[in-house]
Design a protein around this motif. Sequence first.
Motif, PDB file in Angstrom:
ATOM      1  N   GLY A 178       0.803  -1.214   0.000  1.00 45.86           N
ATOM      2  CA  GLY A 178       0.000   0.000   0.000  1.00 45.86           C
ATOM      3  C   GLY A 178       0.840   1.271   0.000  1.00 45.86           C
ATOM      4  O   GLY A 178       0.297   2.364   0.005  1.00 45.86           O
ATOM      5  N   GLY A 179       2.153   1.105   0.027  1.00 45.79           N
ATOM      6  CA  GLY A 179       3.044   2.259  -0.041  1.00 45.79           C
ATOM      7  C   GLY A 179       3.219   2.994   1.280  1.00 45.79           C
ATOM      8  O   GLY A 179       3.524   4.182   1.301  1.00 45.79           O
ATOM      9  N   ALA A 180       3.031   2.296   2.387  1.00 47.40           N
ATOM     10  CA  ALA A 180       3.179   2.947   3.688  1.00 47.40           C
ATOM     11  C   ALA A 180       4.660   3.095   4.052  1.00 47.40           C
ATOM     12  O   ALA A 180       5.444   2.193   3.808  1.00 47.40           O
ATOM     13  CB  ALA A 180       2.466   2.136   4.766  1.00 47.40           C
ATOM     14  N   PRO A 181       5.027   4.252   4.628  1.00 51.17           N
ATOM     15  CA  PRO A 181       6.407   4.425   5.066  1.00 51.17           C
ATOM     16  C   PRO A 181       6.685   3.613   6.341  1.00 51.17           C
ATOM     17  O   PRO A 181       5.761   3.243   7.058  1.00 51.17           O
ATOM     18  CB  PRO A 181       6.512   5.922   5.348  1.00 51.17           C
ATOM     19  CG  PRO A 181       5.115   6.354   5.622  1.00 51.17           C
ATOM     20  CD  PRO A 181       4.214   5.452   4.838  1.00 51.17           C
ATOM     21  N   LEU A 182       7.953   3.356   6.584  1.00 51.42           N
ATOM     22  CA  LEU A 182       8.357   2.486   7.693  1.00 51.42           C
ATOM     23  C   LEU A 182       7.768   2.936   9.031  1.00 51.42           C
ATOM     24  O   LEU A 182       7.248   2.125   9.790  1.00 51.42           O
ATOM     25  CB  LEU A 182       9.892   2.427   7.764  1.00 51.42           C
ATOM     26  CG  LEU A 182      10.465   1.481   8.819  1.00 51.42           C
ATOM     27  CD1 LEU A 182      10.056   0.046   8.544  1.00 51.42           C
ATOM     28  CD2 LEU A 182      11.987   1.584   8.862  1.00 51.42           C
ATOM     29  N   TYR A 183       7.838   4.248   9.311  1.00 52.90           N
ATOM     30  CA  TYR A 183       7.376   4.688  10.632  1.00 52.90           C
ATOM     31  C   TYR A 183       5.893   4.401  10.827  1.00 52.90           C
ATOM     32  O   TYR A 183       5.456   4.070  11.918  1.00 52.90           O
ATOM     33  CB  TYR A 183       7.702   6.175  10.861  1.00 52.90           C
ATOM     34  CG  TYR A 183       6.737   7.139  10.196  1.00 52.90           C
ATOM     35  CD1 TYR A 183       6.970   7.586   8.896  1.00 52.90           C
ATOM     36  CD2 TYR A 183       5.594   7.590  10.862  1.00 52.90           C
ATOM     37  CE1 TYR A 183       6.090   8.454   8.279  1.00 52.90           C
ATOM     38  CE2 TYR A 183       4.696   8.461  10.249  1.00 52.90           C
ATOM     39  CZ  TYR A 183       4.951   8.893   8.960  1.00 52.90           C
ATOM     40  OH  TYR A 183       4.069   9.733   8.346  1.00 52.90           O
ATOM     41  N   MET A 184       5.131   4.498   9.723  1.00 57.19           N
ATOM     42  CA  MET A 184       3.697   4.201   9.841  1.00 57.19           C
ATOM     43  C   MET A 184       3.452   2.720  10.051  1.00 57.19           C
ATOM     44  O   MET A 184       2.488   2.330  10.716  1.00 57.19           O
ATOM     45  CB  MET A 184       2.961   4.667   8.588  1.00 57.19           C
ATOM     46  CG  MET A 184       2.484   6.101   8.670  1.00 57.19           C
ATOM     47  SD  MET A 184       1.443   6.529   7.252  1.00 57.19           S
ATOM     48  CE  MET A 184      -0.097   5.704   7.664  1.00 57.19           C
ATOM     49  N   ILE A 185       4.314   1.907   9.473  1.00 56.45           N
ATOM     50  CA  ILE A 185       4.156   0.464   9.673  1.00 56.45           C
ATOM     51  C   ILE A 185       4.434   0.126  11.136  1.00 56.45           C
ATOM     52  O   ILE A 185       3.752  -0.695  11.740  1.00 56.45           O
ATOM     53  CB  ILE A 185       5.067  -0.321   8.707  1.00 56.45           C
ATOM     54  CG1 ILE A 185       4.571  -0.107   7.282  1.00 56.45           C
ATOM     55  CG2 ILE A 185       5.078  -1.809   9.047  1.00 56.45           C
ATOM     56  CD1 ILE A 185       5.424  -0.715   6.207  1.00 56.45           C
TER      57      ILE A 185
END
Lengths: 219, 337
Positions: A128-135
């Motif tokens: 979904g293209g989420a950045p690492l910090y959001m994961i």
Amino acid sequence: MNSLTNLGPLLYQAFLETTLMVSISIFFAVLIGLPLGVLLFVTQHHLLFKVKPLNQVLGALVNVIRSFPFIILIVAIMPFATWLVNASHGPVFASVALSIAAVPLFARLVESSFNSIHSGVIEASIAGGAPLYMIVTDVLIPEAKKGLIQAITLTIITIIAFSATAGVVGGGGIGDLAIRYGYYRYDTLTMAVTVILLIIIVQLVQLIGDFLSRREEGK
Amino acid sequence: MSIVFKDVSKTYLHKGKEINALRLTNLTINAGEIFGLIGFSGAGKSTLLRLINLLEAPSSGTIHVGDDEVTALNQKDLRVKRQKIGMIFQQFNLIESKTVADNIAFVLRAAKYPKAEIDGRIDELLELVGLSEKKTVFPKNLSGGQKQRVGIARALANNPDVLLSDEATSALDPETTKTILNLLKRINKELGITIVVITHEMEVIKELAERVGVMSNGEIIEMDDVYKIFSEPSHEVTKGFVQDIYDFQIPPHIVQAEDNKIITIKFLQESAEESYLNKLYREFDLSISILNGRIEYINGIPLGILMLQVTGDPSEIDRLIRNITETPGIERAEIYE
């Protein structure tokens, strides 16, 4: 000491010391251990932030600290602890060693909670293209919440057990009371009361932990 | 948006042994089409699909999605590109600790969607997948089909040009599968999104895809229009996949002889609906009885199979067989007996 009335104030004092040591240590265990656990996890995950050398260094560091028998750890870090808290005995002083012992334990527990997350969820987040910090904040931590609560519970109980050894550096606490009065002075009553108190505390911590983690499951 | 594989391969080491997950592959998936990939597990279809959004990196070759060479993008650009390549999964892969709305909001936030418009966008998406009333529900309280709808809503959140479907209906019952496939078809039509579907079920290909590649052993061994694959499968593996529609058993009490033959014929396209059988009755001095038959509609085009028992003079039977071969659109189909 052969009456409960005499024991009362001592016990109360010891209880406060234990509470203080456990509070300080679990605070730092989570504060440092959680990011460390995250780092351990993401640096070995091929979709996240795989940096094998970093993972190996962190892993080795964690293992080294966890290998130390706690009593030796206390003694070994004495100069550091003295420098850090500007004291050479007492519960705060003992908390330095307790924190150092608790951080890698908690970090490993965090890592293993993350490991139990279904890997497809991570894959979907990457897709979904989420950045690492959001994961980390939106997937790893919430998805592992139940495991993390159990990890905190286990770490608190381990700190309580370790804190008995804190007597060596004048840390005080219930465990120390049990050893000094109960064990060294053959004071059976004190021994029994302190051990029972410890059992009650540990049970209580476990109960609260189980309740909180079950509440997560209910969602 | 088209997808182009150029000299792509994927090998990896497993216990010191080199595994060819994908052998040298050149492939073009056209913009706006629904492309299917079928194969048994381990055939390499999942690897191929994951190469498109680079969940797996190729060992060689380049992959273009639209104008972008995804294999050349840096981490940040790849992340942004992935927001335009939706993906749905067999196990749905929803964040269990978030509500339906928050699952969708997650990918919208990841794409820096304007905060004030997120809620409206979620309503729009849930409406599209027919799940408006489940907005505040947690995934564990949804059925499989509903979970996949959330998965689809999430995959479409950032208006992707491509949708990748990884065995999206394999965990669903046939009825739910049908509704999900219809939803995907509608999405393809209404939004013009290129869809790549991998599956091990020929039924899914038949219902959904326009073109299909058959994979085996890390290779696309056959690729064509779905109708062509069904009506004229050439590779053994392909025949295995389409055999369901040819799968007629000769009733055990029937004995074939010189003057008593079983003939299976295949009607292609328009001829499937013509009254060829009438003609046979009229023009041949034979007793003809129907043992079995069916018409499949593939992308709306009929494909008929008919199993006949013909009894009579052997030379008349031969004449009939010749007639079958000579009539355009009609073929012998005794490949599975």
